[in-house]
Design an enzyme around this catalytic site. Structure first.
Site, mmCIF file in Angstrom:
data_model
loop_
_atom_site.group_PDB
_atom_site.id
_atom_site.type_symbol
_atom_site.label_atom_id
_atom_site.label_comp_id
_atom_site.label_asym_id
_atom_site.label_seq_id
_atom_site.Cartn_x
_atom_site.Cartn_y
_atom_site.Cartn_z
ATOM 1 N N GLU A 1 0.860 -1.197 0.000
ATOM 2 C CA GLU A 1 0.000 0.000 0.000
ATOM 3 C C GLU A 1 0.892 1.241 0.000
ATOM 4 O O GLU A 1 1.925 1.263 0.642
ATOM 5 C CB GLU A 1 -0.903 -0.065 1.249
ATOM 6 C CG GLU A 1 -1.493 1.226 1.734
ATOM 7 C CD GLU A 1 -2.517 1.845 0.792
ATOM 8 O OE1 GLU A 1 -3.361 1.123 0.251
ATOM 9 O OE2 GLU A 1 -2.441 3.071 0.593
ATOM 10 N N CYS B 1 -13.643 -0.896 -8.428
ATOM 11 C CA CYS B 1 -14.745 0.066 -8.323
ATOM 12 C C CYS B 1 -14.962 0.755 -9.664
ATOM 13 O O CYS B 1 -15.667 1.754 -9.740
ATOM 14 C CB CYS B 1 -14.466 1.073 -7.214
ATOM 15 S SG CYS B 1 -12.936 1.961 -7.445
HETATM 16 N N1 SAH Z 1 -8.205 -3.112 -0.232
HETATM 17 C C1 SAH Z 1 -8.474 -1.992 0.603
HETATM 18 C C2 SAH Z 1 -8.229 -0.633 -0.043
HETATM 19 C C3 SAH Z 1 -8.713 -0.429 -1.448
HETATM 20 S S1 SAH Z 1 -8.730 1.262 -2.012
HETATM 21 C C4 SAH Z 1 -9.885 -2.078 1.184
HETATM 22 O O1 SAH Z 1 -10.717 -2.840 0.706
HETATM 23 O O2 SAH Z 1 -10.168 -1.359 2.147
HETATM 24 C C5 SAH Z 1 -7.273 1.397 -2.926
HETATM 25 C C6 SAH Z 1 -6.024 1.612 -2.105
HETATM 26 O O3 SAH Z 1 -4.921 1.710 -3.011
HETATM 27 C C7 SAH Z 1 -5.994 2.888 -1.260
HETATM 28 O O4 SAH Z 1 -5.708 2.530 0.066
HETATM 29 C C8 SAH Z 1 -4.858 3.714 -1.878
HETATM 30 O O5 SAH Z 1 -4.135 4.456 -0.918
HETATM 31 C C9 SAH Z 1 -3.987 2.642 -2.503
HETATM 32 N N2 SAH Z 1 -3.136 3.036 -3.632
HETATM 33 C C10 SAH Z 1 -3.388 3.946 -4.604
HETATM 34 N N3 SAH Z 1 -2.405 3.959 -5.523
HETATM 35 C C11 SAH Z 1 -1.495 3.036 -5.142
HETATM 36 C C12 SAH Z 1 -0.256 2.566 -5.693
HETATM 37 N N4 SAH Z 1 0.228 3.075 -6.823
HETATM 38 N N5 SAH Z 1 0.412 1.591 -5.051
HETATM 39 C C13 SAH Z 1 -0.101 1.051 -3.894
HETATM 40 N N6 SAH Z 1 -1.253 1.463 -3.327
HETATM 41 C C14 SAH Z 1 -1.947 2.442 -3.929
#
Ligand code: SAH
Length: 458
Positions: free
Chosen positions: A334, A409
């Site tokens: 993340e 999403c």
């Molecule tokens: N799986 C989790 C979060 C999904 S939302 C749940 O269900 O609660 C998508 C997540 O991706 C967010 O937390 C955001 O901070 C993260 N994110 C966005 N771009 C990213 C990247 N390039 N590398 C890693 N994480 C990223």
């Protein structure tokens, strides 16, 4: 071409992906805001182009069978919900169709194995997070509410039917505090004033409440007064945080938080797991359907304690820890540091010591893990709307994982990425929509892909 400002009778034949109705006048396409598929309406042309026009709804001549009286009187005015005037079962049908269309057209899967979308039994009051803009209107009155459709004008409301009713009380208290102490409201046009937003989070199972006041300046005068008013009136109040966002930007939260009361977090439960949530970290907004979605992830993964899982875009580790209950090991990746801190703490709270969390961009961390010899049996990806970087998909294929679970999403980037993965030897086994956002056009889906064996490997 249709004449601007003229009124025409329009037959509504379809719905667009933003919830706009697509109508026809003698075969010519007219988009009508606020109409529903099956309606016959009168609309005044607001924009006339060669290939299409837009119209505002003047009168419903014959209502569609799919049309219902929305529970909210601001439906059609407020920018929050787009399709509350549409029967809930029809909303679900439309979302199911949208996922299917994307998988076929962009994903190039002829007849995708898509199970029926899972809707909510009671599709109201489901949100656990709200972000309210504030404004001083032209008459000098303080307004806290939501943005009007297609604008940044704030419209106040008595109650929002998709939010937790506790918000109504919180906003009243905030209003009293602002008025009593002459606290200034931020104006984005002049970049002046202080309070920018009120953000609330509520633990659905625990009832714990977080109130975040987003300010431009470091100083929030008499904040102790706000805290004591909230403490007195809000039974589940667990924490009050001032978030400082000095930038002139659309991003709501800044990086710095001052805890005014409590420890800066609330907890919530998903199944048997407890999660701590911070102001900045991502946590799914519909806890009832999150349970459904994550249970699907567990079902699709079908793992035992011999399997290693990598959970990419793991947020505060929710899916990771769900799977860690069954897997040998889970690695979460993340980009947000605060989320990773939450994820690590959540692993400890739930006594799951087989979960490890790495902070960084997926497109950098995953190739590095691969280089270091890390392999996985199952990979979960749950990216933001723009989908996965191609290098992420390529690395997953190189890891030669058995199963990929894609939580999305945005059906169009999901379909794009599925098509890319098909060139790396993966095929879609099955998928299902889970309605996380009733009355809005947002669509969530979960897909299982497996190694097809015969696919070309790049
Ligand atoms: N799986 C989790 C979060 C999904 S939302 C749940 O269900 O609660 C998508 C997540 O991706 C967010 O937390 C955001 O901070 C993260 N994110 C966005 N771009 C990213 C990247 N390039 N590398 C890693 N994480 C990223």
């Amino acid at each position: 071409m249709l004449k601007k400002d003229e009124i025409y009778e329009i037959q509504v034949v379809d719905m667009g992906h933003k919830g706009e109705a697509i109508g026809k006048v003698d075969g010519f396409t007219v988009f009508v805001d606020g109409a529903v598929k099956g309606d016959i309406v009168k609309g005044r042309i607001t924009l006339s182009k060669k290939s299409y026009a837009t119209a505002e709804l003047v009168e419903i001549v014959t209502p569609s069978q799919d049309r219902v009286t929305p529970k909210c009187k601001l439906s059609g005015i407020c920018g929050g919900c787009q399709i509350m005037h549409m029967d809930y079962n029809k909303q679900l049908e439309m979302k199911q169709d949208q996922i299917k269309q994307n998988l076929s057209r962009i994903g190039k899967i002829e007849s995708p194995n898509l199970l029926p979308i899972i809707g909510m039994e009671n599709p109201y009051n489901y949100r656990n997070k709200a972000q309210f803009p504030l404004e001083v209107d032209s008459k000098g009155n303080l307004q806290i509410g939501f943005y009007k459709k297609f604008s940044h004008d704030v419209i106040p409301f008595d109650t929002c039917h998709i939010q937790d009713p506790i918000n109504d009380k919180i906003l009243n208290i905030v209003k009293q505090y602002i008025r009593k102490n002459d606290i200034t409201i931020y104006d984005e046009k002049t970049n002046s004033g202080n309070i920018k937003r009120i953000v609330t989070k509520v633990g659905f199972k625990t009832g714990e409440v977080m109130v975040v006041v987003v300010t431009k300046s470091k100083i929030l005068p008499k904040n102790d007064q706000l805290v004591s008013m909230l403490k007195k009136e809000i039974p589940g109040l667990k924490t009050v945080v001032q978030n400082i966002n000095p930038k002139q930007t659309n991003v709501i939260l800044g990086e710095k938080n001052f805890v005014l009361f409590g420890n800066g977090t609330i907890t919530d439960k998903l199944h048997d797991l407890v999660f701590e949530i911070s102001p900045n970290s991502f946590y799914q907004v519909n806890p009832v359907q999150t349970d459904v979605l994550y249970s699907k992830a567990l079902e699709f993964a079908d793992i035992d304690n011999t399997k290693t899982v990598v959970d990419v875009y793991c947020g505060i580790g929710t899916i990771s820890l769900f799977l860690a209950q069954k897997a040998k090991k889970v690695i979460g990746v993340e980009v947000l540091e605060q989320s990773i801190e939450d994820a690590k703490r959540n692993a400890k709270i739930n006594k799951l010591n087989n979960a490890e969390f790495l902070c960084g961009k997926a497109e950098e961390v995953l190739p590095k893990l691969y280089e270091d010899g890390v392999r996985a049996d199952v990979v979960v990806v749950d990216p933001p709307r723009k989908g996965c970087e191609e290098i992420v998909l390529k690395t997953i294929a190189e890891m030669n994982v058995e199963k990929i679970i894609y939580v999305s999403c945005n059906p169009s980037t999901l379909a794009r990425d599925i098509e890319i993965l098909s060139h790396h030897g993966y095929k879609m086994e099955k998928g299902q929509g889970v309605d996380m956002f009733p009355h809005s056009m947002h669509v969530e889906a979960i897909i299982l892909m497996t190694r097809s064996g015969s696919g070309e490997k790049k």
